[in-house]
Design an enzyme around this catalytic site. Structure first.
Site, short mmCIF file in Angstrom:
data_model
loop_
_atom_site.label_atom_id
_atom_site.label_comp_id
_atom_site.label_asym_id
_atom_site.label_seq_id
_atom_site.Cartn_x
_atom_site.Cartn_y
_atom_site.Cartn_z
N ARG A 15 0.82 -1.21 0.00
CA ARG A 15 0.00 0.00 0.00
C ARG A 15 0.85 1.27 0.00
O ARG A 15 0.54 2.27 0.66
CB ARG A 15 -0.98 -0.01 1.17
CG ARG A 15 -2.09 -1.05 0.97
CD ARG A 15 -3.13 -0.99 2.05
NE ARG A 15 -2.56 -1.32 3.34
CZ ARG A 15 -3.08 -0.96 4.50
NH1 ARG A 15 -4.18 -0.25 4.54
NH2 ARG A 15 -2.52 -1.31 5.63
N LEU A 17 1.37 3.44 -2.39
CA LEU A 17 0.75 4.63 -2.99
C LEU A 17 -0.19 5.30 -1.99
O LEU A 17 -0.27 6.52 -1.92
CB LEU A 17 -0.02 4.25 -4.26
CG LEU A 17 -0.61 5.45 -4.99
CD1 LEU A 17 0.48 6.34 -5.57
CD2 LEU A 17 -1.56 5.03 -6.10
N LYS A 118 -20.83 3.19 -6.78
CA LYS A 118 -20.22 1.87 -6.94
C LYS A 118 -19.98 1.54 -8.41
O LYS A 118 -20.82 1.79 -9.25
CB LYS A 118 -21.09 0.81 -6.31
CG LYS A 118 -20.68 0.51 -4.88
CD LYS A 118 -21.65 -0.39 -4.17
CE LYS A 118 -22.07 -1.54 -5.04
NZ LYS A 118 -21.00 -2.47 -5.41
N HIS A 701 -22.46 11.31 8.25
CA HIS A 701 -21.15 11.49 7.61
C HIS A 701 -20.54 12.85 7.89
O HIS A 701 -19.49 13.17 7.38
CB HIS A 701 -21.26 11.27 6.10
CG HIS A 701 -21.59 9.85 5.76
ND1 HIS A 701 -22.88 9.39 5.71
CD2 HIS A 701 -20.79 8.79 5.53
CE1 HIS A 701 -22.86 8.10 5.43
NE2 HIS A 701 -21.61 7.71 5.32
#
Ligand code: GLN
Ligand code: ZN
Length: 771
Positions: A15, A17, A118, A701
């Site tokens: 990981r 990046l 998605k 959120h």
């Protein structure tokens, strides 16, 4: 025969990046450093691909965030609100991805990110381009040119990959006054400019990804496709075009596409296998094209079954000569982890059945070799490994198999029906109308995460860890009582993740150390692998819930993850049908449900956050291929409870209109859904919902604390649109990622709003039976 792949993962095997990009976001490294690190990472991956025998590597499959965002940026489809920020090119790109907040707080410098959606039927998310003006023919393709130059310098045989214009248009939001006809013409010109630019490079092919071709296409859709591509194909500058499709078959457009001037066609022969092969056999394969045959599964992590792949090749042999065949993956390898090499803890019997991205490169070489020169020993060994698990007691559980098969054949329906059990539940629960509750999790503080880490590393004993979590449960129960919530939760402090926690307590699941898959941007997920039959050795949520319930006279909800969500967020085995896996998981959850009930828990919530995610891409397949068994699996979890036990379920999305019949069929007594985040647009779709429903009244959120009047206003609106005595009052989703102070404040206002509305609208105190 050549070999290639549609695309490769890009977060880095460790990981890297993600780390560089997040360092850049925090201002710890410069833009030049980020670009350089990314270039190194790409080169290393290309060289690895070459070393593993890949004949042609895609380039520009790399992305700092998302390929559709890359395309929007390249085409200068950049809404004014980002351009006005006056940032550098890369920072403008990141502003589109993540939004932008000026730390100096000056007004007008606070811009929301593009919407995220998605990507087809995967767990990857793309950013939705917004077309505000037209699409000019001026492009900014520096990233593309640089990647081509770098590949050339390495002497690589490469192929630039881009999302195609049709898919780009179909997934974008058209906010402009332009008609589709105009946009089609503009896109053809802009992609033409890309081809012109690419003519400077030595690559033979350009790959245009058009996964939108596997969706249901109307005659207008096909016409639009042609409208874009006829002029575009006329602008080819020497290079050839590979039309790459994936995630299914292209039944609605195969005949048309065969007749157009593409030089190669990429077909998914795994997920779209049956359909695409039938199309090939029915219509034939055009003599002027190459076929990129997607034989190695880009979406799942199991060893390729060489025998099966060779059988497909045998069918293709009847249709075209091998010189026109390229062996490839079914889709980009973006959807699988990097390499099994990094799994140091996994037992060999698991590891040898796995093929992540790097292993799939080797599989392509092996397949080519086998196709040219079949080696019975290799084939036999491949079969042995694939079938080795069949009788291993870690994989096989005859009893569960049998139960799942019985369930598949049986009618699964809870008795009595809702109208009859609802009064029983109310008698037992004695709730006010507009009952208040939360979705399950409370903020997972740094402290809780530190305990879990210490426990996993052996610095805390199981007993110590449990004691600390019990302390948190005690706190959160007291807090909810003080706030005046009607139905309480235990806070889910023991769970890092709603699927992982369940997988860890069930047989049949295996976890990787490093099996990360990009979910969006710099975010990765590590899906569990479903290796064998699923069973529940012992109850694992009961002690927590029982403890929470012992602290209060108000009902505490048992909190479970549903079978479809567990299945959809895992890598499923492929030797039995998905439906059978779902029934097996459902039986495990059912055992937990019945144990909770036996231990005096009166309300049990079974979350299906991901129910909608794996809806087949074609509507005609929804019911038979998915919803029929998904609903049955959910019903299997709860149909044996007593009438007075109340079953809740929860979903975190608002596109409910097209699955409203499914929602009813789940037969939960209470359904809580995300609604605030989408401005309550779903209320209309719920108009005929026939049981209790709790559309979220505030978005979880954001840290913003909604005021009492605001919440009361929303509730009143809901009471007007739905039956007032049908409503529950709750936030959109779990509160796990929120801070404690804002959570307490928001919930205090939520309860106050419910009290206010109860007083304002006079209804009988006890809810009457809903529709
Ligand atoms: N019960 C879970 C929670 O509250 C639900 C999470 C979800 O829906 N994604 O966190
Ligand atoms: Zn949710």
């Amino acid at each position: 025969m050549q070999t290639t792949i549609v695309g490769y993962p890009r977060l880095g095997a460790q990981r890297e990046l993600k780390k560089y990009t997040e360092q850049y976001f925090r201002g710890e490294i410069t833009q030049a450093e980020l670009l350089q690190s990314a270039a190194k990472l790409r080169e290393a991956q290309w060289l690895l691909q070459k070393q593993k025998g890949l004949a042609i590597s895609p380039v520009n499959d790399f992305s700092f965030y998302d390929n559709l965002l890359d395309m929007a940026f390249l085409l200068k489809v950049i809404p004014a609100r980002y351009q006005e920020l006056g940032l550098s090119a890369l920072d403008t790109y990141f502003a589109m991805a993540r939004g932008y907040q000026d730390s100096s707080g000056s007004a007008g410098q606070n811009v929301r990110a593009l919407k995220m959606r998605k990507w087809f039927n995967t767990n990857y998310h793309y950013l939705v381009p917004e077309i505000e003006g037209g699409i000019g023919s001026e492009i900014q393709a520096d990233k593309l040119w640089q990647e081509c130059s770098a590949a050339e310098k390495l002497g690589l045989n490469y192929r630039p990959a881009l999302i195609g214009p049709y898919t780009f248009l179909r997934l974008s939001l058209n906010k402009s006054a332009q008609s589709l006809d105009t946009l089609a013409a503009e896109l053809a010109a802009a992609y033409g400019a890309i081809l012109t630019g690419l003519a400077r490079y030595s690559c033979e092919y350009v790959q245009l990804d058009e996964p939108a071709l596997v969706l249901d296409l109307t005659a207008d859709d096909s016409a639009l496709f042609e409208q874009i591509y006829l002029p575009l194909l006329a602008q080819k500058r020497g290079q050839k075009i590979l039309l790459q499709t994936y995630f299914g078959d292209i039944r609605d457009i195969y005949a048309k596409v065969s007749g157009l001037g593409f030089d190669a066609l990429g077909l998914d022969l795994v997920e779209g296998g049956r359909g695409n092969l039938e199309l090939l056999e029915k219509y034939g394969f055009p003599a002027d094209k190459k076929l990129y045959a997607g034989l190695v599964n880009g979406k799942n992590i199991w060893l390729n079954d060489y025998q099966k792949s060779l059988a497909v090749l045998g069918r293709l042999d009847k249709l075209l000569p091998r010189e026109r065949l390229v062996l490839s993956t079914s889709c980009s390898l973006l959807h699988v982890p990097y390499s099994v090499r990094y799994e140091r803890k996994l037992a060999e019997k698991y590891k040898r059945r796995l093929a992540f991205a790097e292993e799939k490169l080797a599989e392509l070489s092996a397949l080519k070799m086998l196709a040219e020169n079949p080696d019975p020993a290799i084939l036999q060994r491949n079969q042995e490994i694939i079938w080795a698990g069949q009788n291993d007691p870690d994989f096989l559980n005859r009893q569960v198999r049998e139960q799942a098969r019985q369930a598949a054949a049986a009618e699964i329906a809870r008795q009595p029906i809702f109208a009859a059990r609802q009064p029983e539940q109310q008698k037992q629960l004695n709730l006010p109308w507009l009952p208040t509750t939360t979705i399950g999790s409370f903020p997972q503080t740094a402290e809780v995460r530190a305990w879990r880490k210490a426990y996993k590393q052996g610095q805390l004993t199981a007993a110590e860890y449990q004691e600390r979590l019990k302390g948190k449960i005690k706190e959160v129960i007291a807090r909810q009582e003080e706030l005046g919530l009607d139905v309480l939760v235990h806070g889910e402090y023991e769970r890092n993740d709603m699927v992982e926690y369940f997988g860890e307590h069930l047989q049949g699941f295996v976890f990787t150390e490093n099996g990360w898959v990009q979910s969006y941007g710099t975010r990765g997920v590590k899906p569990p692998l479903i290796f064998g039959d699923v069973a529940r050795p012992a109850a694992f949520t009961v002690e927590w819930i029982k403890y929470a319930q012992s602290l209060t006279a108000r009902p505490v909800k048992g909190m479970l993850t549903g079978p479809i969500t567990i299945l959809n967020w895992s890598f499923p085995r492929e030797d039995i049908p998905l439906a059978e896996i779902a029934y097996q998981i459902a039986l495990a959850i059912q055992a937990e449900v019945l144990d909770l009930e036996k231990n005096g828990i009166k309300i049990i919530q079974i979350d299906e956050a991901a129910l909608r995610e794996k809806l087949p891409l074609r509507r005609a397949d929804w019911q038979r291929d998915y919803l029929a068994w998904a609903v049955k699996a959910f019903r299997l979890t709860h149909y044996l409870v007593k009438p007075e036990t109340q079953i809740h379920t929860h979903m975190c999305y608002s596109e409910l209109a097209d699955i409203s019949a499914t929602l009813k069929a789940l037969d939960a007594d209470v359904l809580t859904v995300e609604a605030a985040r989408s401005d309550w647009t779903l209320l209309a779709a719920l108009a005929d919902y026939d049981k209790y429903i709790g559309p979220g009244i505030y978005d979880v959120h954001s840290p913003r604390v909604p005021a009492v009047e605001e919440l009361a206003g929303i509730l009143e609106k809901m009471c007007a649109q739905l039956a007032a005595d049908q409503l529950w009052v709750n936030p959109d989703c779990g509160l796990k990622t929120r801070a404690e102070a804002e959570t307490t404040a928001s919930l205090r206002n939520l309860v106050a709003a419910a009290v206010l509305v109860r007083e304002k609208i006079s209804l009988p105190f006890s809810p009457k039976q809903v529709k």
